[in-house]
Design an enzyme around this catalytic site. Structure first.
Site, PDB file in Angstrom:
ATOM      1  N   GLU A 134       0.815  -1.224   0.000  1.00 51.09           N
ATOM      2  CA  GLU A 134       0.000   0.000   0.000  1.00 51.09           C
ATOM      3  C   GLU A 134       0.836   1.256   0.000  1.00 51.09           C
ATOM      4  OE1 GLU A 134      -0.640  -2.476   1.912  1.00 51.09           O
ATOM      5  OE2 GLU A 134      -2.652  -3.102   1.394  1.00 51.09           O
ATOM      6  N   HIS A 203     -10.189  -5.089  10.719  1.00 51.15           N
ATOM      7  CA  HIS A 203     -10.882  -4.913   9.441  1.00 51.15           C
ATOM      8  C   HIS A 203     -12.158  -4.136   9.613  1.00 51.15           C
ATOM      9  CE1 HIS A 203      -8.104  -8.190   8.657  1.00 51.15           C
ATOM     10  NE2 HIS A 203      -8.209  -7.885   7.389  1.00 51.15           N
TER      11      HIS A 203
END
Lengths: 398, 390
Positions: A134, A203
């Protein structure tokens, strides 16, 4: 892992399918051509299609709605992730500089199917499958934007973008300023966030509160297929870096949206339900909890005004202010955590600007300041539930 | 003598034009000289280019002049910092000028360069003016970033200089993104992402290298190895100090960074390679005379003997001076004239920059967004500044 993410349960199970959300206005962008449908904030329709019956309501329907009854109505029905894809595809058709980069967006079709079908259509150079890196692919998107490309960077889950925080904060947000205006960064950073169905703490993160202080960044949160497509298009066309927050549980919302092209304003809030007694400000998934509570409140005799603020940075203080001046009471319902969340900034902004119009302290309902637990019952208690919203409104309106 | 005529032409360049000279093309009147680089190139998974570099007298003279200009600018920045006209961080590039000059000699302005915070000379090489640089260092409105960036944020968009970045290593993914855009737009140009030996240990570098190699991007990663990452010597920070080999599957080249002709040769070679085959790493073996920044004396982690030793044996300007003298392109007094003129140019630029004003207070709120939205908010007394809240 991705498979379990994809099997998130339909939100429609939780919401009464017969409840309708009221008209959502879409103000036109200045300078838009006549071919774009314009719905004015008082419900008038202008453009070539005036006189046609435009449905602007968002309806969460169950899967067994008979399809024959939808054929006669204008527009087409689709799910939120399809609306996002439609917006993305239209923009990629329109401007060859738009490209998508993210993990599994290409050949796999996107972990939430937002980019499904784009890779075969546009090729590997425009829909890029990145490795799990990322920090660097966000940096690469920003570097590409410095030269004029318009990348759409997807974080498979918003939480993963924390790894790219340095790039988002320092390079994305600040480069336009530190270069004295030489470089603009027209990126769109998007991804699903929010508390899902027992996805676990890492998450279920809500990054809007972390990103909100970054100067130079714009943040929007979509909540319906209609505004998802409109905001996606607006974000891609914007010359500023925009973070588009989607929600894991809203991807399967179904709505009928216009066939004609439309772009929404990035800085504008949406009037979901006009009212007189109290202003409820919300965004993303909490909109649906608020509307569910609104049904109960209406039965109890209250008339709440519900505004989906949509634009998290900057706030649409024009719409919010007009509402506060009318109702004098504000309740903020958000999904991010209490400490340092969007609600706290919104509270400060309202107090700074509209103190004289308030009859009661601003109430803010946010998620608990805890990592999201796995157990279903505990997870339910971390986010705001409709019953709490009803109780808060009753307390405000005493 | 033809050379003195050339030198006189250089000295009579208009006083206001403080840009660097471009090397003239070598076709026509000027003769070509072939010089051997100081050391041969070492390759990793690639055949290194030849040691013999072709150059012309005009080019060598321009190297000398431009490097002297950079050296003088950095030394002037040093004294400006000590007299508190430059504040904050100031990272000086003297000793490493040959990298900036050699790179420029091999590429065009359409190619992109991005570097970290030791960027004053690279900006000058890319076409920045002395006045712009000094004004930016002193925070004046005529600076290349309007005074809002500072020493670590020099940018020059029209000549492909993308900065100027404060966070170590963050510019490398940006540089690979530039290369991606160049490939996407089919421009036929390359991107040079410069970083140091300290940044070579950043994870995002390897991430970006992996993606660049995967997608065959025309990215050239240049490690300016000055052997010290702030106060930490190379051997104390990196298990494998062979930075040109760090790419593993990406080929690399080790270059003597203090030899401007070697840098030029390697850059030309790398550009040709990258356009065809994807990323390549160049390791420039170089040295900085100053400390890491102005707040670092530079002598607590290395000996003064080491610094003066490198200055005597490997200084890039001295090397060119010896070349010019040995090939009889210029005399000692010619070169002294050039140095005097360069000094004068720098002093004039500083005087001009000092007169320049600080940015207007309204500039605080401009350029936050394109088409600036309201970012102004209440001042502490709530009377002076009106609120346009976000």
């Amino acid at each position: 892992m991705a498979a379990s993410l994809q099997s998130a349960v339909f939100l429609s199970n939780r919401i009464d399918p017969h409840r309708r959300l009221f008209a959502s206005p879409a103000r036109s962008l200045p300078g838009t051509k006549g071919s774009i449908l314009v719905v004015r904030s008082d419900g008038r329709i202008s453009g070539r299609l005036s006189g046609r019956n435009l449905i602007t309501n968002a309806v969460a329907t169950k899967a067994d709605t008979p399809t024959s009854s939808t054929d006669s109505k204008p527009g087409h029905e689709l799910l939120l992730f399809e609306a996002l894809r439609e917006g993305l595809e239209e923009e990629m058709d329109r401007d060859p500089r738009v490209c998508v980069m993210g993990e599994d967006v290409g050949h796999y079709g996107g972990s939430y199917k937002v980019t499904k079908g784009l890779a075969p259509k546009y090729g590997d150079l425009r829909v890029l499958d990145t490795p799990i890196a990322e920090n660097s692919f966000t940096g690469m998107g920003i570097g590409a934007a410095m030269t004029g490309l318009r990348p759409v960077i997807e974080g498979m889950n918003m939480g993963f973008l924390l790894l790219a925080y340095n790039q988002i904060s320092n390079n994305c947000g600040m480069l336009h300023y530190t270069s004295g205006g030489q470089f603009k960064i027209p990126v769109v950073i998007r991804g699903p966030g929010g508390v899902g169905r027992q996805l676990g703490a890492e998450h279920s993160q809500r990054l809007e509160s972390y990103f909100q202080s970054i100067p130079g960044l714009q943040m929007v949160a979509c909540s319906t297929p209609y505004n998802a497509k409109g905001l996606m298009k607006a974000a891609i066309r914007s010359d500023n870096p925009v973070v588009l927050f989607e929600h894991v549980l809203l991807y399967n919302l179904k709505e009928r949206i216009p066939d004609e092209e439309y772009v929404l304003c990035l800085e504008e809030a949406e009037m979901v339900r006009p009212g007189e007694h109290v202003t409820i400000l919300t965004y993303s998934r909490m909109r649906y909890h608020v509307m569910q509570a609104a049904k109960t409140l209406v039965n109890k005799g209250y008339d709440p005004e519900v505004i989906d603020i949509r634009s998290l940075k900057p706030f649409d203080l024009y719409t919010i202010g007009n509402s506060v001046k009318k109702t004098h009471r504000v309740l903020i319902v958000e999904e991010c955590m209490r400490t340092g969340g969007i609600g706290s900034s919104l509270r400060a902004a309202i107090i700074d600007n509209f103190w004289d119009y308030l009859d009661a302290p601003i109430m803010c309902l946010s998620s608990q300041d805890v990592p999201t637990p796995y157990a279903g019952t505990l997870e339910e208690w971390t986010v705001v539930q409709p019953a709490q919203i009803v109780a808060a409104v009753e307390q405000l309106c005493q | 003598m033809a050379a003195s005529a050339v030198v006189r032409r250089l000295s009579s360049a208009p006083l206001r034009d403080h840009r660097l000279l471009r090397p003239f093309s070598s076709t026509g009147s000027e003769s070509t000289i072939t010089v051997e680089t100081s050391v041969p190139f070492t390759g990793h998974k690639i055949n290194p280019p030849s040691r013999s570099v072709e150059t012309t007298p005009v080019e060598l003279l321009s190297f000398f002049r431009d490097m002297s200009l950079m050296r003088r600018m950095e030394i002037a920045a040093d004294s400006l910092y000590k007299s508190k006209l430059i504040r904050g961080f100031c990272h000086l590039y003297d000793g490493q000028e040959s990298i900036a000059i050699g790179l420029e000699a091999a590429i065009t302005k359409k190619d992109a360069i991005i570097t970290a915070y030791r960027d004053h000379c690279i900006c000058l090489g890319r076409g920045g003016t002395l006045v712009e640089s000094f004004a930016e260092l002193m925070g004046r409105r005529a600076g290349c970033s309007k005074g809002k960036g500072g020493s670590m944020h020099f940018y020059k968009k029209e000549s492909g200089f993308f900065g100027g970045h404060g966070i170590v290593g963050a510019q490398v993914p940006l540089g690979c993104g530039l290369a991606f855009a160049q490939k996407y737009l089919k421009e036929g140009t390359v991107s040079f992402a410069l970083y140091g030996d300290g940044a070579a240990n950043q994870g995002q570098l390897f991430e970006a290298l992996n993606i660049s190699a995967l997608w065959d991007l025309p990215a050239i990663l240049v490690c300016e190895n000055n052997h010290y990452g702030m106060g930490t010597a190379e051997w104390r920070s990196s298990k494998s100090p062979a930075y040109y080999k760090r790419g593993d599957y990406v080929p690399g080249l080790k270059v003597d960074g203090m030899d401007v002709l070697a840098v030029k040769q390697a850059s030309k070679f790398a550009k040709e390679y990258a356009l065809k085959n994807g990323p390549i790493i160049l390791e420039m073996d170089t040295y900085r005379y100053h400390g890491h920044s102005m707040s670092d004396p530079g002598s607590t982690y290395r000996t003064r003997d080491e610094i003066s030793g490198v200055r005597q044996e490997r200084d890039p300007i001295e090397r060119i001076r010896k070349l010019l003298l040995s090939h009889e392109i210029a005399t000692v007094s010619d070169l002294k004239d050039i140095e005097k003129e360069v000094r004068r140019e720098v002093e004039e630029a500083i005087a001009q920059a000092k007169e320049n004003l600080m940015p207007d207070p309204s500039e605080l709120f401009t350029n936050v967004y394109v088409k600036g939205f309201g970012v102004e908010s209440f001042g502490a007394d709530r009377k002076e500044v009106k609120a346009i809240l976000p």
